[in-house]
Design a protein around this motif. Structure first.
Motif, mmCIF file in Angstrom:
data_model
loop_
_atom_site.group_PDB
_atom_site.id
_atom_site.type_symbol
_atom_site.label_atom_id
_atom_site.label_comp_id
_atom_site.label_asym_id
_atom_site.label_seq_id
_atom_site.Cartn_x
_atom_site.Cartn_y
_atom_site.Cartn_z
ATOM 1 N N ARG A 7 7.771 12.867 -8.380
ATOM 2 C CA ARG A 7 7.501 14.295 -8.560
ATOM 3 C C ARG A 7 6.020 14.596 -8.414
ATOM 4 N NH1 ARG A 7 11.360 16.097 -13.579
ATOM 5 N NH2 ARG A 7 13.320 15.902 -12.458
ATOM 6 N N ALA A 8 5.179 13.744 -8.960
ATOM 7 C CA ALA A 8 3.731 13.940 -8.846
ATOM 8 C C ALA A 8 3.291 13.843 -7.384
ATOM 9 C CB ALA A 8 2.987 12.925 -9.695
ATOM 10 N N LEU A 9 3.832 12.881 -6.651
ATOM 11 C CA LEU A 9 3.500 12.717 -5.243
ATOM 12 C C LEU A 9 3.978 13.927 -4.443
ATOM 13 C CD1 LEU A 9 2.307 10.953 -3.037
ATOM 14 C CD2 LEU A 9 4.522 9.808 -2.864
ATOM 15 N N GLN A 10 5.173 14.422 -4.740
ATOM 16 C CA GLN A 10 5.694 15.598 -4.054
ATOM 17 C C GLN A 10 4.817 16.816 -4.350
ATOM 18 O OE1 GLN A 10 9.586 16.873 -5.337
ATOM 19 N NE2 GLN A 10 10.024 17.805 -3.365
ATOM 20 N N ALA A 11 4.374 16.972 -5.583
ATOM 21 C CA ALA A 11 3.502 18.091 -5.942
ATOM 22 C C ALA A 11 2.172 18.004 -5.193
ATOM 23 C CB ALA A 11 3.263 18.122 -7.448
ATOM 24 N N LEU A 12 1.597 16.802 -5.091
ATOM 25 C CA LEU A 12 0.340 16.631 -4.358
ATOM 26 C C LEU A 12 0.509 16.949 -2.881
ATOM 27 C CD1 LEU A 12 -1.085 13.413 -6.034
ATOM 28 C CD2 LEU A 12 -1.939 15.754 -6.248
ATOM 29 N N ARG A 13 1.637 16.577 -2.315
ATOM 30 C CA ARG A 13 1.902 16.906 -0.905
ATOM 31 C C ARG A 13 2.024 18.409 -0.708
ATOM 32 N NH1 ARG A 13 6.229 12.123 0.323
ATOM 33 N NH2 ARG A 13 4.686 10.493 0.714
ATOM 34 N N ARG A 14 2.689 19.081 -1.635
ATOM 35 C CA ARG A 14 2.813 20.543 -1.536
ATOM 36 C C ARG A 14 1.460 21.222 -1.701
ATOM 37 N NH1 ARG A 14 8.370 22.055 -4.773
ATOM 38 N NH2 ARG A 14 9.766 21.072 -3.283
ATOM 39 N N ILE A 15 0.643 20.715 -2.618
ATOM 40 C CA ILE A 15 -0.692 21.277 -2.808
ATOM 41 C C ILE A 15 -1.506 21.112 -1.533
ATOM 42 C CG2 ILE A 15 -2.890 20.907 -4.012
ATOM 43 C CD1 ILE A 15 -1.222 20.358 -6.554
ATOM 44 N N ALA A 30 -8.179 32.109 11.457
ATOM 45 C CA ALA A 30 -8.189 32.792 10.164
ATOM 46 C C ALA A 30 -7.205 32.133 9.207
ATOM 47 C CB ALA A 30 -7.815 34.256 10.347
ATOM 48 N N PRO A 31 -7.495 32.192 7.913
ATOM 49 C CA PRO A 31 -6.556 31.650 6.926
ATOM 50 C C PRO A 31 -5.214 32.363 7.013
ATOM 51 C CG PRO A 31 -8.649 32.185 5.897
ATOM 52 C CD PRO A 31 -8.693 32.708 7.295
ATOM 53 N N GLY A 32 -4.168 31.651 6.692
ATOM 54 C CA GLY A 32 -2.834 32.217 6.765
ATOM 55 C C GLY A 32 -2.286 32.577 5.405
ATOM 56 N N GLY A 33 -1.024 32.899 5.388
ATOM 57 C CA GLY A 33 -0.315 33.197 4.154
ATOM 58 C C GLY A 33 0.885 32.282 4.060
ATOM 59 N N VAL A 34 1.543 32.310 2.931
ATOM 60 C CA VAL A 34 2.727 31.477 2.742
ATOM 61 C C VAL A 34 3.855 32.322 2.175
ATOM 62 C CG1 VAL A 34 1.474 29.309 2.450
ATOM 63 C CG2 VAL A 34 1.920 30.721 0.477
ATOM 64 N N LEU A 35 5.059 31.988 2.543
ATOM 65 C CA LEU A 35 6.263 32.602 2.010
ATOM 66 C C LEU A 35 7.055 31.486 1.357
ATOM 67 C CD1 LEU A 35 8.234 35.000 1.748
ATOM 68 C CD2 LEU A 35 9.206 34.272 3.937
ATOM 69 N N LEU A 36 7.297 31.608 0.064
ATOM 70 C CA LEU A 36 7.976 30.557 -0.687
ATOM 71 C C LEU A 36 9.447 30.898 -0.846
ATOM 72 C CD1 LEU A 36 5.334 30.156 -3.494
ATOM 73 C CD2 LEU A 36 5.533 28.856 -1.395
ATOM 74 N N THR A 37 10.303 29.933 -0.575
ATOM 75 C CA THR A 37 11.734 30.092 -0.789
ATOM 76 C C THR A 37 12.250 28.833 -1.459
ATOM 77 O OG1 THR A 37 12.288 29.157 1.360
ATOM 78 C CG2 THR A 37 12.004 31.538 1.265
ATOM 79 N N GLY A 38 13.395 28.940 -2.096
ATOM 80 C CA GLY A 38 14.000 27.765 -2.710
ATOM 81 C C GLY A 38 14.530 28.056 -4.094
ATOM 82 N N LEU A 47 2.065 26.041 -8.269
ATOM 83 C CA LEU A 47 1.225 25.341 -7.304
ATOM 84 C C LEU A 47 0.454 26.323 -6.432
ATOM 85 C CD1 LEU A 47 3.541 22.404 -6.160
ATOM 86 C CD2 LEU A 47 1.661 22.353 -7.792
ATOM 87 N N VAL A 48 1.116 27.412 -6.035
ATOM 88 C CA VAL A 48 0.433 28.422 -5.220
ATOM 89 C C VAL A 48 -0.694 29.065 -6.010
ATOM 90 C CG1 VAL A 48 0.699 30.681 -4.122
ATOM 91 C CG2 VAL A 48 2.354 28.885 -3.683
ATOM 92 N N GLN A 49 -0.448 29.383 -7.278
ATOM 93 C CA GLN A 49 -1.500 29.983 -8.095
ATOM 94 C C GLN A 49 -2.679 29.028 -8.262
ATOM 95 O OE1 GLN A 49 0.893 31.105 -11.507
ATOM 96 N NE2 GLN A 49 0.732 33.263 -10.937
ATOM 97 N N VAL A 51 -3.699 26.630 -6.102
ATOM 98 C CA VAL A 51 -4.431 26.555 -4.843
ATOM 99 C C VAL A 51 -5.139 27.876 -4.552
ATOM 100 C CG1 VAL A 51 -4.214 26.181 -2.358
ATOM 101 C CG2 VAL A 51 -2.909 24.773 -3.929
ATOM 102 N N ALA A 52 -4.478 28.997 -4.821
ATOM 103 C CA ALA A 52 -5.099 30.304 -4.595
ATOM 104 C C ALA A 52 -6.342 30.473 -5.466
ATOM 105 C CB ALA A 52 -4.100 31.423 -4.878
ATOM 106 N N HIS A 53 -6.279 30.034 -6.692
ATOM 107 C CA HIS A 53 -7.440 30.111 -7.583
ATOM 108 C C HIS A 53 -8.600 29.277 -7.034
ATOM 109 C CE1 HIS A 53 -9.763 30.483 -11.247
ATOM 110 N NE2 HIS A 53 -9.905 29.156 -11.248
ATOM 111 N N ALA A 54 -8.296 28.111 -6.501
ATOM 112 C CA ALA A 54 -9.330 27.256 -5.927
ATOM 113 C C ALA A 54 -10.013 27.925 -4.734
ATOM 114 C CB ALA A 54 -8.734 25.915 -5.507
ATOM 115 N N HIS A 55 -9.268 28.786 -4.020
ATOM 116 C CA HIS A 55 -9.815 29.491 -2.861
ATOM 117 C C HIS A 55 -10.324 30.886 -3.210
ATOM 118 C CE1 HIS A 55 -8.806 26.694 0.380
ATOM 119 N NE2 HIS A 55 -7.750 26.376 -0.342
ATOM 120 N N GLY A 56 -10.180 31.294 -4.465
ATOM 121 C CA GLY A 56 -10.618 32.627 -4.874
ATOM 122 C C GLY A 56 -9.720 33.727 -4.345
#
Length: 66
Positions: A7-15, A30-38, A47-49, A51-56
């Motif tokens: 699970r930790a490895l999967q989370a790191l891959r998603r990050i 230009a930077p893109g966006g993401v659409l999350l489904t599942g 995880l998105v929050q 990474v988004a925080h890290a990018h401001g």
């Protein structure tokens, strides 16, 4: 490999994937966006929050109505 490590490895891959999507590519596009489904409760939004925080960046969630 223990389930916890998988699970930790999967989370790191998603990050890493989210970071690439929100950063843009090395070619200077230009930077893109993401659409999350599942399934609910899999930690996508957290995880998105992170990474988004890290990018401001802000996270925007559309509300669905009938």
């Amino acid at each position: 490999m223990p389930k916890r490590n998988r699970r930790a490895l999967q989370a790191l891959r998603r990050i890493a994937a989210l970071d690439r999507a929100l950063s843009g590519t090395p070619c200077g596009t230009a930077p893109g966006g993401v659409l999350l489904t599942g399934a609910c409760g899999s930690g996508r939004r957290s995880l998105v929050q992170l990474v988004a925080h890290a990018h401001g960046l802000d996270v925007w969630t559309p509300r669905m109505a009938r």
